[in-house]
Design a protein around this motif. Structure first.
Motif, mmCIF file in Angstrom:
data_model
loop_
_atom_site.group_PDB
_atom_site.id
_atom_site.type_symbol
_atom_site.label_atom_id
_atom_site.label_comp_id
_atom_site.label_asym_id
_atom_site.label_seq_id
_atom_site.Cartn_x
_atom_site.Cartn_y
_atom_site.Cartn_z
ATOM 1 N N ALA A 93 47.814 -38.885 -68.229
ATOM 2 C CA ALA A 93 47.415 -39.486 -69.508
ATOM 3 C C ALA A 93 46.315 -38.724 -70.233
ATOM 4 C CB ALA A 93 46.966 -40.932 -69.285
ATOM 5 N N CYS A 94 45.759 -37.662 -69.614
ATOM 6 C CA CYS A 94 44.658 -36.900 -70.220
ATOM 7 C C CYS A 94 44.986 -36.490 -71.654
ATOM 8 C CB CYS A 94 44.358 -35.654 -69.404
ATOM 9 S SG CYS A 94 44.198 -35.902 -67.628
ATOM 10 N N MET A 95 46.199 -35.994 -71.866
ATOM 11 C CA MET A 95 46.551 -35.446 -73.169
ATOM 12 C C MET A 95 46.761 -36.525 -74.229
ATOM 13 S SD MET A 95 50.416 -34.064 -72.539
ATOM 14 C CE MET A 95 50.562 -33.509 -74.232
ATOM 15 N N ASN A 96 46.775 -37.792 -73.823
ATOM 16 C CA ASN A 96 46.893 -38.873 -74.807
ATOM 17 C C ASN A 96 45.591 -39.122 -75.550
ATOM 18 O OD1 ASN A 96 49.547 -39.294 -74.035
ATOM 19 N ND2 ASN A 96 49.017 -40.894 -72.548
ATOM 20 N N CYS A 97 44.473 -38.596 -75.005
ATOM 21 C CA CYS A 97 43.168 -38.835 -75.615
ATOM 22 C C CYS A 97 42.443 -37.553 -76.024
ATOM 23 C CB CYS A 97 42.275 -39.604 -74.655
ATOM 24 S SG CYS A 97 42.827 -41.297 -74.311
ATOM 25 N N HIS A 98 42.750 -36.441 -75.373
ATOM 26 C CA HIS A 98 41.969 -35.222 -75.556
ATOM 27 C C HIS A 98 42.790 -34.080 -76.152
ATOM 28 C CE1 HIS A 98 38.533 -36.824 -73.346
ATOM 29 N NE2 HIS A 98 39.378 -37.263 -72.428
ATOM 30 N N THR A 99 42.062 -33.123 -76.715
ATOM 31 C CA THR A 99 42.652 -31.888 -77.226
ATOM 32 C C THR A 99 42.270 -30.722 -76.330
ATOM 33 O OG1 THR A 99 42.708 -32.536 -79.559
ATOM 34 C CG2 THR A 99 42.523 -30.186 -79.107
ATOM 35 N N ILE A 100 43.212 -29.855 -76.076
ATOM 36 C CA ILE A 100 42.935 -28.510 -75.566
ATOM 37 C C ILE A 100 43.760 -27.560 -76.423
ATOM 38 C CG2 ILE A 100 43.227 -26.876 -73.666
ATOM 39 C CD1 ILE A 100 42.417 -29.024 -71.745
ATOM 40 N N GLN A 101 43.069 -26.750 -77.186
ATOM 41 C CA GLN A 101 43.743 -25.867 -78.119
ATOM 42 C C GLN A 101 44.693 -24.929 -77.389
ATOM 43 O OE1 GLN A 101 40.743 -23.996 -80.639
ATOM 44 N NE2 GLN A 101 39.537 -25.873 -80.559
ATOM 45 N N GLY A 102 45.841 -24.694 -78.030
ATOM 46 C CA GLY A 102 46.844 -23.832 -77.429
ATOM 47 C C GLY A 102 47.795 -24.557 -76.509
ATOM 48 N N THR A 103 47.641 -25.882 -76.389
ATOM 49 C CA THR A 103 48.536 -26.695 -75.562
ATOM 50 C C THR A 103 49.070 -27.844 -76.409
ATOM 51 O OG1 THR A 103 46.962 -28.356 -74.732
ATOM 52 C CG2 THR A 103 46.973 -26.202 -73.639
ATOM 53 N N ALA A 104 49.918 -28.645 -75.792
ATOM 54 C CA ALA A 104 50.461 -29.809 -76.495
ATOM 55 C C ALA A 104 49.450 -30.935 -76.622
ATOM 56 C CB ALA A 104 51.710 -30.315 -75.760
ATOM 57 N N ALA A 105 48.326 -30.831 -75.920
ATOM 58 C CA ALA A 105 47.286 -31.863 -75.994
ATOM 59 C C ALA A 105 46.525 -31.727 -77.305
ATOM 60 C CB ALA A 105 46.329 -31.737 -74.813
ATOM 61 N N ALA A 106 46.698 -32.697 -78.200
ATOM 62 C CA ALA A 106 46.089 -32.600 -79.531
ATOM 63 C C ALA A 106 45.534 -33.935 -80.007
ATOM 64 C CB ALA A 106 47.112 -32.070 -80.534
ATOM 65 N N ALA A 107 45.214 -34.831 -79.082
ATOM 66 C CA ALA A 107 44.693 -36.150 -79.465
ATOM 67 C C ALA A 107 43.196 -36.071 -79.751
ATOM 68 C CB ALA A 107 44.975 -37.165 -78.364
ATOM 69 N N ARG A 108 42.705 -37.030 -80.545
ATOM 70 C CA ARG A 108 41.293 -37.041 -80.902
ATOM 71 C C ARG A 108 40.644 -38.380 -80.594
ATOM 72 N NH1 ARG A 108 40.990 -35.175 -86.909
ATOM 73 N NH2 ARG A 108 38.836 -35.831 -86.607
ATOM 74 N N VAL A 109 41.180 -39.080 -79.602
ATOM 75 C CA VAL A 109 40.555 -40.333 -79.172
ATOM 76 C C VAL A 109 39.261 -40.031 -78.430
ATOM 77 C CG1 VAL A 109 40.847 -42.404 -77.766
ATOM 78 C CG2 VAL A 109 42.800 -41.451 -79.020
#
Length: 208
Positions: free
Chosen positions: A128-144
């Motif tokens: 669930a990490c990527m549902n809240c956080h961003t890591i540039q260059g990955t699919a994780a782009a949430a801003r919670v």
């Protein structure tokens, strides 16, 4: 302002970070202040007056540090359970060092392809990490929650509740509620090996 952390964006470059404001020493910076949830108050006593962040009503303040250094502040308006742990650091640097830092924030790290850090990258993307956080260059782009792309170069974790070391990051991931009760970072019930892998991944992002 978020419950209970700070999001910092640099519109002219597109860079973003969390809980640490970097500015060039001696240069006056116009800061737009917004809240995403409740009323917060930005206050760094050595640099200026208190000013509220009111949802839907942006405020502005001039921020200037006469000399290089680290200036500490906090939210000065009660905003919920962890109001006392909504701390902020303003890092004033010589112009060249500030530009170097800003350029570094724009670097998109490569995803590790081997070892324990690669395991952590897979975990980050599948849990669930990527549902809240961003890591540039990955699919994780949430801003919670905070952008974690360059987490390793920040001085603290959890908006000031822990010094940012691999050991403390492991503690935070194992049970964030122990250190910031009421925060919106849940206890993910990670195993020791999962914690080690995710820590290795986050630390590796700034080594490339």
């Amino acid at each position: 302002g978020h419950q209970w952390w700070w999001e910092i964006r640099y519109p002219s470059s597109g860079a973003s970070t969390s809980n640490e404001v970097h500015i060039p020493a001696g240069e006056k910076m116009l800061v737009r202040l917004e809240s995403i949830d409740v009323i917060h108050d930005f206050w760094v006593p050595e640099l200026g007056r208190k000013i509220d962040l009111v949802p839907g009503h942006p405020n502005y303040i001039w921020l200037v540090a006469g000399k290089p250094g680290v200036y500490l502040g906090a939210c000065a308006e009660f905003c919920g359970d962890q109001h006392a742990n909504m701390r902020i650091r303003v890092v004033a640097e010589p112009e060249a060092e500030f530009r170097k830092w800003l350029d570094g924030q724009l670097v998109i790290p490569r995803t590790p392809t081997g070892g324990i850090a690669a395991d952590g990258a897979k975990l980050f993307q599948t849990m669930a990490c990527m549902n809240c956080h961003t890591i540039q260059g990955t699919a994780a782009a949430a801003r919670v929650g905070p952008d974690l792309t360059h987490l390793a170069d920040r001085a603290t974790i959890g908006a000031g509740v822990l010094t940012n070391t691999p050991e403390n990051l492991s503690k935070w991931l194992s049970n964030p509620q122990r250190y910031k009760q009421g925060s919106f970072m849940p206890n993910m019930k990670l195993s020791d090996s999962e914690v080690k892998s995710i820590v290795a991944y986050l630390e590796a992002l700034d080594e490339q």
